[in-house]
Structure formats: structure tokens, C-alpha cells
Design a protein around this motif. Structure first.
Motif, PDB file in Angstrom:
ATOM      1  N   TYR A   1      19.974  -9.432 -73.399  1.00  0.00           N
ATOM      2  CA  TYR A   1      21.458  -9.957 -72.969  1.00  0.00           C
ATOM      3  C   TYR A   1      21.321 -10.791 -71.752  1.00  0.00           C
ATOM      4  N   LEU A   2      20.375 -10.427 -70.880  1.00  0.00           N
ATOM      5  CA  LEU A   2      20.248 -10.952 -69.589  1.00  0.00           C
ATOM      6  C   LEU A   2      19.669 -12.384 -69.862  1.00  0.00           C
ATOM      7  N   LEU A   3      18.568 -12.308 -70.835  1.00  0.00           N
ATOM      8  CA  LEU A   3      17.861 -13.724 -71.192  1.00  0.00           C
ATOM      9  C   LEU A   3      18.883 -14.538 -71.643  1.00  0.00           C
ATOM     10  N   ASN A   4      19.766 -14.031 -72.513  1.00  0.00           N
ATOM     11  CA  ASN A   4      20.788 -14.863 -73.201  1.00  0.00           C
ATOM     12  C   ASN A   4      22.003 -15.444 -72.325  1.00  0.00           C
ATOM     13  N   THR A   5      22.295 -14.512 -71.332  1.00  0.00           N
ATOM     14  CA  THR A   5      23.104 -14.890 -70.414  1.00  0.00           C
ATOM     15  C   THR A   5      22.380 -15.898 -69.373  1.00  0.00           C
ATOM     16  N   VAL A   6      21.263 -15.842 -69.061  1.00  0.00           N
ATOM     17  CA  VAL A   6      20.459 -16.708 -68.211  1.00  0.00           C
ATOM     18  C   VAL A   6      20.467 -18.257 -69.023  1.00  0.00           C
ATOM     19  N   ILE A   7      20.430 -18.195 -70.102  1.00  0.00           N
ATOM     20  CA  ILE A   7      20.157 -19.398 -70.999  1.00  0.00           C
ATOM     21  C   ILE A   7      21.632 -20.219 -70.930  1.00  0.00           C
ATOM     22  N   VAL A   8      22.615 -19.370 -71.139  1.00  0.00           N
ATOM     23  CA  VAL A   8      23.874 -19.782 -71.284  1.00  0.00           C
ATOM     24  C   VAL A   8      24.466 -20.274 -70.031  1.00  0.00           C
ATOM     25  N   THR A   9      24.188 -19.751 -68.829  1.00  0.00           N
ATOM     26  CA  THR A   9      24.453 -20.048 -67.586  1.00  0.00           C
ATOM     27  C   THR A   9      23.691 -21.520 -67.022  1.00  0.00           C
TER      28      THR A   9
ATOM     29  N   ARG B   1      23.845 -11.444 -78.195  1.00  0.00           N
ATOM     30  CA  ARG B   1      25.030 -10.926 -77.191  1.00  0.00           C
ATOM     31  C   ARG B   1      24.529 -11.416 -75.681  1.00  0.00           C
ATOM     32  N   VAL B   2      25.405 -11.928 -75.023  1.00  0.00           N
ATOM     33  CA  VAL B   2      25.412 -12.086 -73.720  1.00  0.00           C
ATOM     34  C   VAL B   2      25.714 -10.674 -73.084  1.00  0.00           C
ATOM     35  N   LEU B   3      25.650 -10.761 -71.768  1.00  0.00           N
ATOM     36  CA  LEU B   3      25.732  -9.470 -70.750  1.00  0.00           C
ATOM     37  C   LEU B   3      27.056  -8.919 -70.996  1.00  0.00           C
TER      38      LEU B   3
ATOM     39  N   GLY C   1      24.742   5.940 -67.303  1.00  0.00           N
ATOM     40  CA  GLY C   1      24.275   4.977 -67.903  1.00  0.00           C
ATOM     41  C   GLY C   1      25.165   3.696 -67.718  1.00  0.00           C
ATOM     42  N   MET C   2      26.333   3.912 -68.011  1.00  0.00           N
ATOM     43  CA  MET C   2      27.227   2.826 -68.156  1.00  0.00           C
ATOM     44  C   MET C   2      27.544   2.156 -67.022  1.00  0.00           C
ATOM     45  N   MET C   3      27.642   2.737 -65.887  1.00  0.00           N
ATOM     46  CA  MET C   3      27.986   2.461 -64.595  1.00  0.00           C
ATOM     47  C   MET C   3      26.590   1.558 -63.974  1.00  0.00           C
ATOM     48  N   MET C   4      25.498   2.243 -64.631  1.00  0.00           N
ATOM     49  CA  MET C   4      24.155   1.206 -63.996  1.00  0.00           C
ATOM     50  C   MET C   4      24.174  -0.059 -64.953  1.00  0.00           C
ATOM     51  N   ALA C   5      24.800  -0.104 -66.213  1.00  0.00           N
ATOM     52  CA  ALA C   5      24.738  -1.375 -66.673  1.00  0.00           C
ATOM     53  C   ALA C   5      26.006  -2.285 -66.084  1.00  0.00           C
ATOM     54  N   VAL C   6      27.058  -1.806 -65.623  1.00  0.00           N
ATOM     55  CA  VAL C   6      28.042  -2.381 -65.036  1.00  0.00           C
ATOM     56  C   VAL C   6      27.517  -3.292 -63.885  1.00  0.00           C
ATOM     57  N   MET C   7      26.723  -2.373 -62.975  1.00  0.00           N
ATOM     58  CA  MET C   7      26.331  -2.813 -61.739  1.00  0.00           C
ATOM     59  C   MET C   7      25.066  -3.674 -61.877  1.00  0.00           C
ATOM     60  N   LEU C   8      24.320  -3.521 -62.873  1.00  0.00           N
ATOM     61  CA  LEU C   8      23.230  -4.511 -62.931  1.00  0.00           C
ATOM     62  C   LEU C   8      23.563  -5.953 -63.392  1.00  0.00           C
ATOM     63  N   THR C   9      24.933  -6.017 -64.312  1.00  0.00           N
ATOM     64  CA  THR C   9      25.525  -7.354 -64.667  1.00  0.00           C
ATOM     65  C   THR C   9      25.830  -8.002 -63.590  1.00  0.00           C
ATOM     66  N   ALA C  10      26.257  -7.371 -62.504  1.00  0.00           N
ATOM     67  CA  ALA C  10      27.103  -7.874 -61.200  1.00  0.00           C
ATOM     68  C   ALA C  10      25.779  -8.240 -60.065  1.00  0.00           C
ATOM     69  N   LEU C  11      24.668  -7.716 -60.256  1.00  0.00           N
ATOM     70  CA  LEU C  11      23.593  -7.683 -59.283  1.00  0.00           C
ATOM     71  C   LEU C  11      23.184  -9.142 -58.862  1.00  0.00           C
TER      72      LEU C  11
END
Lengths: 288, 315
Positions: A82-90, A236-238, A255-265
Motif C-alpha cells: 500500500y505504501l508503494l502504491n501511495t508513494v507512486i500516486v503521490t 490499494r493505497v494506504l 494493530g489497527m492503531m499502529m497502521a493508522v500511525m504508520l500512514t501519518a508517519l
């Protein structure tokens, strides 16, 4: 512009020492600190605990033991993709936005054709279009262009909806470039493209950075276009990935909170290193 | 050389009207100017993916389309149905309620925080940087974070009795949406007010202090009137924003309980992408466009883009 910065600089300096502490506002600010701080603290604290510990400790206690288990679980659970897809899109959105908006702003400010004035008014009106209202026709258009279920399908409309504000901000800063500089370059024999590249771009670096940040944030946080224009799990994007993590981590709140936090990191890192551009970009985001 | 001599006085006169490009002056050697072709890529992007969809959505509202094949014209059927649709009326009511509640809670809080954060003390700068943390999260992340924090069994809500089942009742769910969107957007509006409050001329307060004005008087008679334009800008952004909340609804309440937190964009999404009534959903979208455009035009009219930009500069 000068007036604005002068005032904000002189404000703190010229404060008379007689000012009384504003207790009511202070208490109010403290309450807001709790409202903002507690959820953020909770998110970080949950994400660093094992699920069993979290259940034992309850939601507000300090973690009894810190673990990176959730991090591993999230990263191996598809986050990297997801991170890779988001980075490509961004990256694509930032590059395209700048490549398209800078020449347009240049033409709007410098061209004498009636078209440029007309375009300026159209983009001004474009600020008013709510993206949400266009998702059905966009779905139809993207389908007819054979682009459905691709990252390109996300990128193109995201760029389009970011253009009005980007162009208006860039045009605003281009107006500050003095005519003498344009004339001087013309005398040197520069054509419009060289002027764009050697004068306009260097002179508006500040606005270009702000617009680039704005485009990056818009792409990074985009949810609606990916939701309706893609369906392949590999695309899928982030933001969409988060939605899936919720289903998967139904009872794994840490686990959910970690995922939320990582998207904002990454945005947080940007906040630390380039606060000024980030705030300028955010100001654009919020006004959409 | 001749050119430079001739240019100088013109620039002097231009300085009085810096906002407009120089008018065409055929007598003088042509300065290199970009042709209109420089506009083309931006115009194409914007035309195909923003302006054309806006026209197309109106067209689609007169059609029946299930997502496959071609949309079929059915005249005014969708519109007749829309006018008599009690649920759409409910949904519009919910949207307006959320908009009014959102404005009424966010504006005073953002205003007070912004004025406070504009103050000179060092600790305010540090606290402000914490205040702005919600801005770093996407709408999806905020909504999902709060959906977990408000989890009735394991979340923060479980610790505080009255809020335990806040998402389970219609009024509780609405209150939760107002709270979560406030949590997310108040920092942005605080930024606007902070920038504007810093630009209020210091002499006004000094003069008022000499006259023995209380802090309350200064806030009421100096700060508020000076922030008038920012209040208009911020309120309009807030109102248009609340009309188009989507992620928060989908991810926090999913419209529930029942249909009690359906808003106009959410209803449009459900009708379109869940029930595949794209024609009818387009009619709902058209209503959204008309309302949002009307309000946005008021932004441009009352505040003007130029002021919006100077607000950003002030940060």
C-alpha cells in the motif's frame, strides 16, 4: 506580503510587559490540549503494546512492555505494498501538478491573450467544485478511457482537482516578479520557455514548494477516488489499506492503531523538517 | 540600451497597479511572452476530469444507468422521484444539522484558540505545535482512529460510562461525528485565526489599554471586528466542508445506526455504488453541486481569493 510578515515579526517583540496572564484562555487551551493529546497518546501507546497487555492494562494506562510486534504484523500484512502504491500516486501527482500548473500560471500572468484571463476565471470557479459530486461521471469517464482499476485512474482526477488552487497560488507569486527582469531576459534573447525555466521557476521557488506540498498531501490522503476507481487488492493505497486493516484487525486494536500511525508517519517527518511548507500545503488542503 | 531607457518609466507607472499584467503596447519591441499553448495541459486536465464531469453529472441525472452498458435517457423521472423521496429529505436534514452543529462548535473554539495561540509567549508556540497534530492525519485515518477509540468494549469510551455506546444511538452517533470532525478540522481553522489575529494592529490594544478597557472589551470590540473577514472565510470553508463529509461517515458510523447519519454525499455513494442506481445518484449529486457552488461563490464574493492567499502568507 511585506506588511503581513512585518506585523507578525514585530508583534511578539513590541508586547508591553504590563500584559496580565489570560487565565480563562489558558484553562481553555489546557482543555484542548487534553482533547488533542489524549487520543494521540492513546494511539501511540496502544500501537506499542501486545494485544493481551493492552487488554489487561486498559486503554489509558502506560504500556507495561513495549513491543514492535504490531509493526511487524502491519508491515508484513500488506502495508509495504500500500505504501508503494501511495508513494507512486503521490510522486506522480506532484510532478504532474507542477509540470502543468507552472506553465499555466505563467501564461495567465504574462500572456496578453484573452484566453488567459478567461482561464483564470474558470480556475477560480473550479475551486468551488466538490469532488464528491463528480464521482459518478468520473467513474463513467475512467471506465470509457479503459483506465478503471489502475493507479493512473487515481492520479489523473486527483491532479485535476488540485489544479485550481495550485494555479491561483502560483499566479499570485508570479505577479511579484518585476517586469524589468522579463525585459532584461528578452533583451538577452531569451524566448518564453527559457524565461520560464531560468526566471519564473527560480523566482517562485517558495510557492512551488508550497504547491508541491499541497499536491503531495492531497494525493497522500486521497480516499474517495481510489475507493471508486480501483478494486484490485494489489492497487490499494494506504487509506484504502487502512479500511481493510480494520476488517482484519477487528479485535486487534493495537494493530489497527499502529497502521493508522504508520500512514501519518511520513507526514509527521515532513512536519519536523519542513514545517513552513507543510503548513502552507495544509492551508490549501483545508480550503478544498 | 534603447529598450532599457524606454522601459523604466513604464515600470514606475505599473508599480501602482501591480496586480494586473502589463497591457499590450504595440509600439515597443515585443517582450517574450508565453503563448496560450502554455495553458493547454492544465486546461485539458481540468476540463476532462473536473469540468466535464460536472456537466456530465447533470446529464446523467436525466438517465437510468446501472453501471454497465450505456446510460438511457428517461427524462425527468429521477427528479420527480427525488422531490417525493422522504429519505432524501431526511438525509438533507441530517446534512444541514451536522453543518449547523459543526459550525456552531468549531467556530468559537477555533476563534478562541487562534487568538490565544497568536499571543507572544513561548509556551504557546510549543502548545500550538501539539494542537496542530490532527492536521497530519488523513480523514480516513482520523475516522478509523476514532472508531477504535470509541469502541464500546475496549476503547476509551469503555472507560467513560456515558459515552460507552455513543455510536449505538442516533443522537450519539451524530454527536460523535460533530466531535470527530471538530477534532480534525478545528486545528486548521485555528491556523487561520492565529494568522489573522497576529495582523491586528497592536496600537488598537495599546490605545484601549490606556482607556482602561477590560480584556473582554478588547476581545469584543477590537479582536472580533478585526477578524470579521477571517470569520467569513473560515465559516464558508467549514460549511462547504461539512456538506461534503464522506470518509468520516463511511468509516466511523457507516451511516448508522439505521440510516440516522446518512448525509447527502453518503446517500449518493450508496445509491450509486451499492444499489447501482447511478442516474438517481447523479440527481442527488446535482443538488450537492448546486448548494456547494452557491456557497463557494459566496466565498469568492465575500472574501476573495487574494485575501485567502494573504492569510496563507501570514503563517
Amino acid at each position: 506580503m511585506t506588511v503581513v510578515s512585518d506585523v507578525s515579526v514585530s508583534g511578539p517583540v513590541s508586547t508591553p510587559p504590563k500584559e496580565r496572564p489570560n487565565r480563562i484562555a489558558g484553562v481553555f487551551a489546557a482543555i484542548w490540549l487534553v482533547i488533542v493529546g489524549v487520543p494521540i497518546y492513546t494511539m501511540v501507546s496502544w500501537s506499542l503494546q501486545e494485544r493481551d497487555d493492552f487488554l489487561d492494562n486498559g486503554p489509558v494506562a502506560l504500556p507495561s512492555a513495549i513491543t514492535l510486534e504490531n509493526f511487524t504484523e502491519v508491515v508484513t500484512g500488506g502495508f509495504a505494498r500500500y505504501l508503494l502504491n501511495t508513494v507512486i500516486v503521490t510522486v506522480a501527482c506532484v510532478v504532474l501538478t507542477l509540470a502543468v500548473a507552472i506553465p499555466a500560471a505563467y501564461a495567465i500572468v504574462r500572456s496578453t491573450s484573452w484566453l488567459s484571463g478567461f482561464a483564470f476565471r474558470i480556475f477560480l470557479l473550479g475551486l468551488a467544485i466538490p469532488a464528491q459530486a463528480t464521482i459518478i461521471p468520473l467513474y463513467l469517464i475512467i471506465n470509457r478511457m479503459q483506465l478503471y482499476d489502475s493507479l493512473t485512474a487515481i492520479i489523473l482526477p486527483t491532479v485535476a482537482f488540485g489544479l485550481p488552487l495550485s494555479i491561483l497560488v502560483l499566479a499570485g507569486s508570479l505577479r511579484d516578479v518585476s517586469n524589468e527582469l522579463y525585459d532584461a531576459m528578452t533583451i538577452d534573447g531569451a524566448g518564453p520557455f527559457r524565461i520560464l525555466w531560468q526566471l519564473v521557476v527560480p523566482m517562485s521557488r517558495g510557492s512551488i514548494a508550497a504547491v508541491g506540498t499541497y499536491a503531495a498531501l492531497g494525493a497522500w490522503n486521497q480516499f474517495l477516488f481510489p475507493l471508486i476507481l480501483t478494486q484490485n487488492p494489489d492497487l490499494r493505497v494506504l487509506t484504502l489499506g487502512l479500511q481493510r486493516f480494520r476488517q482484519e484487525f477487528q479485535i486487534n486494536l493495537p494493530g489497527m492503531m499502529m497502521a493508522v500511525m504508520l500512514t501519518a508517519l511520513p507526514v509527521f517527518v515532513l512536519y519536523l523538517v519542513a514545517r513552513r511548507w507543510l503548513i502552507a500545503g495544509l492551508a490549501g488542503m483545508g480550503s478544498r | 540600451m534603447t529598450a532599457t531607457v524606454r522601459v523604466a518609466p513604464e515600470d514606475g507607472s505599473d508599480a501602482t497597479a501591480p496586480a494586473r499584467p502589463v497591457p499590450r503596447r504595440p509600439s515597443r519591441p515585443a517582450t517574450s511572452r508565453p503563448s496560450s499553448w502554455y495553458l493547454l495541459p492544465a486546461a485539458l486536465f481540468f476540463g476532462v476530469f473536473a469540468a466535464f464531469p460536472l456537466v456530465l453529472v447533470v446529464f446523467l441525472s436525466f438517465t437510468s444507468w446501472e453501471g454497465i452498458g450505456d446510460p438511457a435517457l428517461i427524462g425527468l423521472d429521477n427528479w420527480v422521484r427525488l422531490v417525493g423521496d422522504a429519505r432524501v429529505l431526511d438525509v438533507v436534514g441530517t446534512t444541514l444539522l451536522l453543518t449547523v452543529l459543526g459550525w456552531a462548535t468549531q467556530t468559537p473554539i477555533a476563534l478562541l484558540l487562534g487568538v490565544w495561540a497568536a499571543g507572544p509567549q513561548r509556551n504557546r508556540a510549543i502548545l500550538s505545535s501539539i494542537f496542530f497534530l490532527p492536521l497530519l492525519l488523513s480523514s480516513a485515518a482520523v475516522a478509523l482512529m476514532w472508531s477504535r477509540l470509541l469502541d464500546p468494549y475496549f476503547g476509551l469510551a469503555a472507560e467513560f460510562g456515558p459515552f460507552q455506546n455513543i455510536l449505538g444511538t442516533p443522537s450519539g452517533a451524530l454527536a460523535a461525528i460533530v466531535f470527530v470532525t471538530g477534532w480534525q478540522f478545528i486545528p486548521f481553522h485555528t491556523l487561520l485565526y492565529q494568522a489573522a489575529a497576529r495582523n491586528v494592529p497592536k496600537v488598537l490594544y495599546d490605545a484601549a489599554t490606556i482607556d482602561g478597557a477590560t480584556r473582554w472589551h478588547m476581545f469584543w470590540y477590537i479582536t472580533l471586528p478585526q477578524l470579521r473577514n477571517t470569520i467569513i472565510t473560515s465559516s464558508t470553508i467549514m460549511v462547504v466542508g461539512s456538506l461534503t463529509y464522506f470518509e468520516t461517515i463511511l468509516l466511523l458510523t457507516n451511516g448508522g445506526p439505521g440510516t440516522s447519519t446518512y448525509t447527502v454525499p453518503f446517500e449518493m455513494y450508496i445509491r450509486g455504488f451499492r444499489s447501482f442506481e447511478f442516474g438517481y445518484a447523479s440527481a442527488i449529486a446535482t443538488v450537492l453541486v448546486v448548494v456547494a457552488t452557491a456557497i463557494s461563490l459566496i466565498i469568492v464574493k465575500f472574501s476573495g481569493f487574494a485575501k485567502m492567499r494573504s492569510t496563507m502568507e501570514g503563517m
